[in-house]
Design a protein around this motif. Structure first.
Motif, PDB file in Angstrom:
ATOM      1  N   ALA A  42       0.858  -1.192   0.000  1.00  0.00           N
ATOM      2  CA  ALA A  42       0.000   0.000   0.000  1.00  0.00           C
ATOM      3  C   ALA A  42       0.888   1.234   0.000  1.00  0.00           C
ATOM      4  O   ALA A  42       1.837   1.337   0.786  1.00  0.00           O
TER       5      ALA A  42
ATOM      6  N   LEU B 207      -6.259   3.214   0.705  1.00  0.00           N
ATOM      7  CA  LEU B 207      -4.838   2.922   0.591  1.00  0.00           C
ATOM      8  C   LEU B 207      -4.297   1.976   1.647  1.00  0.00           C
ATOM      9  O   LEU B 207      -3.545   1.071   1.352  1.00  0.00           O
TER      10      LEU B 207
ATOM     11  N   ARG C 115      -2.899  -4.363  -9.523  1.00  0.00           N
ATOM     12  CA  ARG C 115      -2.634  -2.955  -9.198  1.00  0.00           C
ATOM     13  C   ARG C 115      -3.964  -2.223  -9.165  1.00  0.00           C
ATOM     14  O   ARG C 115      -4.837  -2.475  -9.996  1.00  0.00           O
ATOM     15  N   ASP C 116      -4.151  -1.349  -8.196  1.00  0.00           N
ATOM     16  CA  ASP C 116      -5.291  -0.446  -8.222  1.00  0.00           C
ATOM     17  C   ASP C 116      -4.830   0.922  -7.752  1.00  0.00           C
ATOM     18  O   ASP C 116      -3.777   1.060  -7.151  1.00  0.00           O
ATOM     19  N   ARG C 117      -5.606   1.906  -8.062  1.00  0.00           N
ATOM     20  CA  ARG C 117      -5.257   3.281  -7.684  1.00  0.00           C
ATOM     21  C   ARG C 117      -6.395   3.909  -6.878  1.00  0.00           C
ATOM     22  O   ARG C 117      -6.673   5.083  -7.003  1.00  0.00           O
ATOM     23  N   THR C 118      -7.035   3.102  -6.047  1.00  0.00           N
ATOM     24  CA  THR C 118      -8.155   3.612  -5.250  1.00  0.00           C
ATOM     25  C   THR C 118      -7.645   4.480  -4.111  1.00  0.00           C
ATOM     26  O   THR C 118      -6.469   4.487  -3.777  1.00  0.00           O
ATOM     27  N   ASP C 119      -8.577   5.174  -3.482  1.00  0.00           N
ATOM     28  CA  ASP C 119      -8.196   5.976  -2.322  1.00  0.00           C
ATOM     29  C   ASP C 119      -8.281   5.165  -1.025  1.00  0.00           C
ATOM     30  O   ASP C 119      -8.044   5.695   0.049  1.00  0.00           O
TER      31      ASP C 119
ATOM     32  N   SER D 199      -0.092   6.167  -3.705  1.00  0.00           N
ATOM     33  CA  SER D 199      -0.633   6.166  -5.064  1.00  0.00           C
ATOM     34  C   SER D 199      -1.418   4.903  -5.396  1.00  0.00           C
ATOM     35  O   SER D 199      -1.726   4.659  -6.553  1.00  0.00           O
ATOM     36  N   GLY D 200      -1.741   4.089  -4.392  1.00  0.00           N
ATOM     37  CA  GLY D 200      -2.551   2.906  -4.649  1.00  0.00           C
ATOM     38  C   GLY D 200      -1.958   1.659  -4.020  1.00  0.00           C
ATOM     39  O   GLY D 200      -1.096   1.725  -3.147  1.00  0.00           O
ATOM     40  N   ARG D 201      -2.448   0.508  -4.487  1.00  0.00           N
ATOM     41  CA  ARG D 201      -2.000  -0.774  -3.936  1.00  0.00           C
ATOM     42  C   ARG D 201      -1.583  -1.707  -5.072  1.00  0.00           C
ATOM     43  O   ARG D 201      -2.084  -1.608  -6.183  1.00  0.00           O
ATOM     44  N   SER D 202      -0.664  -2.623  -4.736  1.00  0.00           N
ATOM     45  CA  SER D 202      -0.181  -3.622  -5.683  1.00  0.00           C
ATOM     46  C   SER D 202      -0.066  -4.954  -4.969  1.00  0.00           C
ATOM     47  O   SER D 202       0.107  -5.008  -3.752  1.00  0.00           O
TER      48      SER D 202
END
Length: 181
Positions: free
Chosen positions: A51, A75, A69-73, A54-57
């Motif tokens: 986390a 985090l 990969r996501d770019r949700t808020d 800029s997101g999670r991987s």
């Protein structure tokens, strides 16, 4: 300043060069991660959730590849230091370690251990201790065998996967993954 029985160990750690871990460990991945917050391993696989601001991987630590990969808020973790995974971890709750606390396993079932030693703040010396060794004294009348993997100023997390087959160093801006078969 009075001398201590730990002075020889401190000197050895300070003078030891930074090296990759010994066999059977291998570098699997090295990622630059801006704004790294925390990381956590799945309990039943070698998948690592990262986390950041800029997101999670999700990283597969066996191959070293990013698999989601996501770019949700959404985090980081909750107040229990847990979060729901993404991608192949979507149905899993992952315990996280990082900027808000928490921790990863510090030893494996077959005897590998890690130590995070601060000789002069804020530099943290990250050590991998081989099976049968103990950093603070000889076990079974053997000298301690250890390797300095890094010296970091902003360690977020340092530890093993639950299986003990992966080892991660997560600092303020980088994630390094080592693995073994």
């Amino acid at each position: 300043m009075p001398t201590s029985h730990l002075d020889p160990l401190r000197k050895e750690i300070e003078q030891l060069p930074i090296t990759p871990p010994p066999a059977p460990w291998q570098l699997k991945a090295r990622f630059t991660v801006a704004g790294l917050l925390e990381v956590g391993f799945d309990r039943d696989s070698e998948l690592l959730l990262i986390a950041s601001s800029s997101g999670r991987s999700v990283i597969d630590c066996r191959s070293g590849e990013r698999v989601a990969r996501d770019r949700t808020d959404n985090l980081g973790s909750d107040r229990h230091l847990e979060t729901r995974g993404i991608g192949p971890l979507q149905e899993r709750i992952i315990r996280m370690a990082g900027i808000n606390g928490g921790g990863l396993p510090v030893a494996t079932a077959d005897g590998w251990m890690i130590e995070d030693i601060t000789l002069v703040w804020p530099a943290q010396h990250l050590l991998l201790v081989e099976p049968g060794s103990w950093l603070h004294g000889a076990r079974y009348h053997r000298p301690a065998v250890f390797h300095k993997l890094a010296v970091e100023l902003e360690v977020r997390a340092f530890g093993f996967s639950y299986s003990g087959l992966s080892l991660v160093i997560a600092s303020g801006g980088e994630v390094v993954v080592f693995g073994r078969c």
